[in-house]
Design a protein around this motif. Structure first.
Motif, short mmCIF file in Angstrom:
data_model
loop_
_atom_site.label_atom_id
_atom_site.label_comp_id
_atom_site.label_asym_id
_atom_site.label_seq_id
_atom_site.Cartn_x
_atom_site.Cartn_y
_atom_site.Cartn_z
N ARG A 280 0.83 -1.20 0.00
CA ARG A 280 0.00 0.00 0.00
C ARG A 280 0.86 1.25 0.00
O ARG A 280 0.54 2.25 -0.66
N VAL A 281 1.96 1.24 0.73
CA VAL A 281 2.88 2.38 0.71
C VAL A 281 3.46 2.56 -0.69
O VAL A 281 3.57 3.69 -1.20
N LYS A 282 3.79 1.46 -1.34
CA LYS A 282 4.33 1.52 -2.70
C LYS A 282 3.33 2.15 -3.65
O LYS A 282 3.69 2.99 -4.51
N LYS A 283 2.05 1.81 -3.51
CA LYS A 283 1.02 2.36 -4.39
C LYS A 283 0.83 3.86 -4.15
O LYS A 283 0.52 4.60 -5.08
N LEU A 284 1.01 4.29 -2.89
CA LEU A 284 0.86 5.71 -2.58
C LEU A 284 1.84 6.55 -3.38
O LEU A 284 1.53 7.67 -3.80
N LYS A 285 3.02 6.03 -3.62
CA LYS A 285 4.06 6.80 -4.32
C LYS A 285 3.64 7.15 -5.74
O LYS A 285 4.13 8.13 -6.31
N ASP A 286 2.75 6.36 -6.32
CA ASP A 286 2.34 6.57 -7.71
C ASP A 286 1.08 7.44 -7.82
O ASP A 286 0.62 7.71 -8.93
N GLN A 287 0.52 7.85 -6.68
CA GLN A 287 -0.75 8.57 -6.72
C GLN A 287 -0.56 10.08 -6.74
O GLN A 287 0.45 10.61 -6.28
N ASN A 288 -1.57 10.76 -7.27
CA ASN A 288 -1.59 12.21 -7.36
C ASN A 288 -1.40 12.84 -5.99
O ASN A 288 -2.09 12.49 -5.04
N ARG A 289 -0.42 13.77 -5.89
CA ARG A 289 -0.12 14.37 -4.58
C ARG A 289 -1.27 15.23 -4.07
O ARG A 289 -1.44 15.36 -2.85
N HIS A 290 -2.04 15.83 -4.95
CA HIS A 290 -3.21 16.58 -4.52
C HIS A 290 -4.20 15.64 -3.83
O HIS A 290 -4.79 15.97 -2.79
N TYR A 291 -4.38 14.46 -4.42
CA TYR A 291 -5.27 13.46 -3.82
C TYR A 291 -4.74 13.01 -2.46
O TYR A 291 -5.49 12.95 -1.48
N LEU A 292 -3.45 12.72 -2.39
CA LEU A 292 -2.86 12.25 -1.13
C LEU A 292 -2.99 13.30 -0.03
O LEU A 292 -3.24 12.97 1.13
N ALA A 293 -2.80 14.57 -0.40
CA ALA A 293 -2.89 15.63 0.61
C ALA A 293 -4.24 15.63 1.29
O ALA A 293 -4.34 15.76 2.52
N HIS A 294 -5.29 15.47 0.52
CA HIS A 294 -6.65 15.53 1.08
C HIS A 294 -7.08 14.19 1.67
O HIS A 294 -7.87 14.15 2.61
N GLU A 295 -6.57 13.11 1.12
CA GLU A 295 -6.98 11.78 1.58
C GLU A 295 -6.27 11.35 2.85
O GLU A 295 -6.87 10.73 3.73
N TYR A 296 -4.98 11.70 2.99
CA TYR A 296 -4.16 11.13 4.06
C TYR A 296 -3.59 12.14 5.05
O TYR A 296 -3.17 11.75 6.14
N PHE A 297 -3.53 13.42 4.69
CA PHE A 297 -2.75 14.35 5.49
C PHE A 297 -3.56 15.47 6.13
O PHE A 297 -3.03 16.51 6.47
N ASN A 298 -4.87 15.26 6.27
CA ASN A 298 -5.67 16.20 7.05
C ASN A 298 -5.49 15.93 8.54
O ASN A 298 -5.14 14.81 8.95
N ARG A 299 -5.78 16.93 9.34
CA ARG A 299 -5.71 16.73 10.79
C ARG A 299 -6.74 15.70 11.24
O ARG A 299 -6.48 14.85 12.10
#
Length: 511
Positions: free
Chosen positions: A208-227
């Motif tokens: 799953r970490v490997k797949k995260l590396k290939d994903q859109n950073r805008h998506y990751l910001a909102h999906e994983y890095f909110n408070r």
């Protein structure tokens, strides 16, 4: 100074995603399949509409009066621009949920939708949402809500928390959210290399970490890095909604309705012995290790008689929206990929292959003598819709009235394709929603609208646009370097577009 973001990522825009499940037109068939009455939809609301592509396409492709809010003013402005271009009087705001809920000019709604919001806001905001639903959803109205679910997220939740903590504690403020995400991903990889016990117990985490590396950073910001990030059990969501008078109706994911592709026969038998519907849903999530639920809830469920149910199913109109030759006879459920029985699906797809609107009853007549019974036909239609090959359609009167709106919106969107691949969905008055149209296909459409008729001409135009910006085609993960090879690839894509996709887009009245 107050923090208007309430801990939600706001320094990077969300992706320009489109979500079929937010389309109220899909409620009717899902409810009929479960024997429930679906209310007509005149007024609708989307809470947290992001860049507004879904709400703009649903508003332009229907006669529904849409309202909504997204706290990010840049995203709200984009949504307002899209609906304005389409000539739609949608009322979209940049207010917080509490501010929006306090508006005195809001009607009661037949439909309220939240996609990807519930799990990413604070308890205070969740309570605002619940209060809003309680006060503003009509009796008989439908709520669509999607959210990250337990137990599916249980294994990865600690890793997500650790990456978020790294971004907050170790990440450099000056590097921005994207820089902090890159740092967190790099840290996660290094952590995995030393083989902590957590990973030995949860062996799916590295993949799953490997797949995260290939994903859109805008998506990751909102999906994983909110408070705030709170995956929850179905029963916990039900507790939250208990004061709204809502009852769980069914999944908005049509494939979830098909038990054989999601559950073994033993699991189906185990679930059938559980009398309580709500507890059965909780147990089902354990069977499928559910990570993301998409659910319909209804304020006052009413049952159809069996005669009414069958009549509604037969009256349901659908259209094939994928080139017939591109429809694979496979579908993926929780159990993995499953073959679709050719003797059932081939005659059904053949009946739809001219891309004309057909009712389920008309398809039933067309496949008569092919040994396809009615339950098999309904299940096949549900699977084909769930796999996004077939779609429910608007009434003819609605199609005629909204066509100018979708045409205006689409012409605006395809112009953006000259410089960006952000938007990959265009609106169809036929289906009341969006359909995938790639950037290159949108460029071909621009040249077609200008009067060019030959695929090679469309390809030449597309390459002019790309080369002017120093852009090249990425194919199978590799950049095509030479201008000649780029043009060859575009010409092949243009011919494929002409031979297969053009007929579909015309049937959907996107062209």
């Amino acid at each position: 100074m107050s923090d208007w973001t309430a801990g939600y990522v706001a320094d990077i825009g969300y992706t320009f995603g489109y979500y079929h499940e937010l389309n109220p037109l899909r409620v009717k068939l899902a409810f009929a399949n479960q024997g429930l009455i679906a209310p007509p939809c005149v007024t609708a609301c989307e809470l947290g509409f992001g860049q507004g592509l879904s709400v703009a396409e649903h508003a332009s492709a229907s006669l529904v009066s849409w309202h909504g809010t997204d706290f990010n003013p840049a995203q709200a402005a984009n949504a307002q621009e899209l609906t304005s271009v389409a000539g739609v009087r949608a009322r979209l705001y940049d207010e917080s949920f509490s501010e929006f809920a306090d508006r005195a000019d809001l009607p009661e709604f037949d439909y309220i939708g939240l996609h990807g919001i519930w799990s990413w806001v604070s308890d205070d905001n969740r309570q605002c949402i619940v209060d809003f639903i309680r006060r503003k959803l009509k009796a008989g109205g439908v709520l669509y809500i999607s959210y990250n679910t337990l137990p599916g997220w249980a294994a990865f939740a600690p890793m997500r928390h650790l990456m978020t903590e790294h971004a907050e504690v170790v990440g450099s403020e000056g590097s921005g959210i994207v820089g902090r995400i890159e740092g967190a991903l790099e840290f996660a990889e290094k952590l995995l290399e030393v083989n902590p016990s957590y990973v030995r117990v949860n062996q799916q985490v590295p993949e799953r970490v490997k797949k995260l590396k290939d994903q859109n950073r805008h998506y990751l910001a909102h999906e994983y890095f909110n408070r705030d990030w709170h995956p929850m059990h179905f029963a916990t969501l039900a507790d939250w909604l208990s004061e709204t008078k809502l009852n769980f109706a069914c999944s908005a994911n049509y494939l979830d309705h098909i038990d054989p592709i999601n559950l073994t026969s033993e699991q189906q038998k185990f679930l059938s012995d559980i009398p309580d519907i709500m507890f059965r849903e909780s147990v089902r999530d354990f069977m499928t290790n559910q990570q993301f639920r998409k659910d319909y809830w209804v304020k006052g469920p009413r049952r159809l008689s069996e005669l009414e149910r069958l009549e509604l199913l037969r009256a349901q109109r659908v259209i094939l929206a994928t080139p017939r030759s591109d429809v694979p006879l496979k579908v993926t459920g929780s159990l993995g990929a499953a073959d679709m029985t050719e003797s059932i699906y081939k005659p059904i797809l053949d009946a739809l292959a001219n891309y004309k609107i057909r009712s389920v009853g008309e398809i039933e007549q067309a496949v008569a003598g092919q040994k396809v019974n009615f339950p098999q036909l309904v299940q096949a239609i549900m699977i084909l819709i769930g796999a996004q090959h077939v779609f429910p359609v608007n009434d003819d009167e609605v199609i005629g009235k909204v066509k100018k709106q979708t045409e205006a919106l689409n012409r605006h969107l395809i112009q953006k394709a000259r410089s960006s691949s952000d938007v990959s969905y265009l609106a169809s008055p036929v289906t009341g929603g969006g359909h995938v149209v790639s950037r290159f296909q949108q460029l071909f459409m621009i040249d077609m609208i200008r009067g060019r008729k030959e695929p090679d001409e469309w390809a030449n135009f597309a390459w002019e646009v790309l080369s002017l910006q120093g852009q090249k085609i990425l194919k199978e993960g590799k950049v095509i370097e030479s201008p000649e090879d780029n043009l060859i690839e575009l010409k092949q894509q243009a011919r494929d577009f002409s031979e297969k996709h053009l007929a579909v887009l015309k049937a959907l009245k996107i062209l």
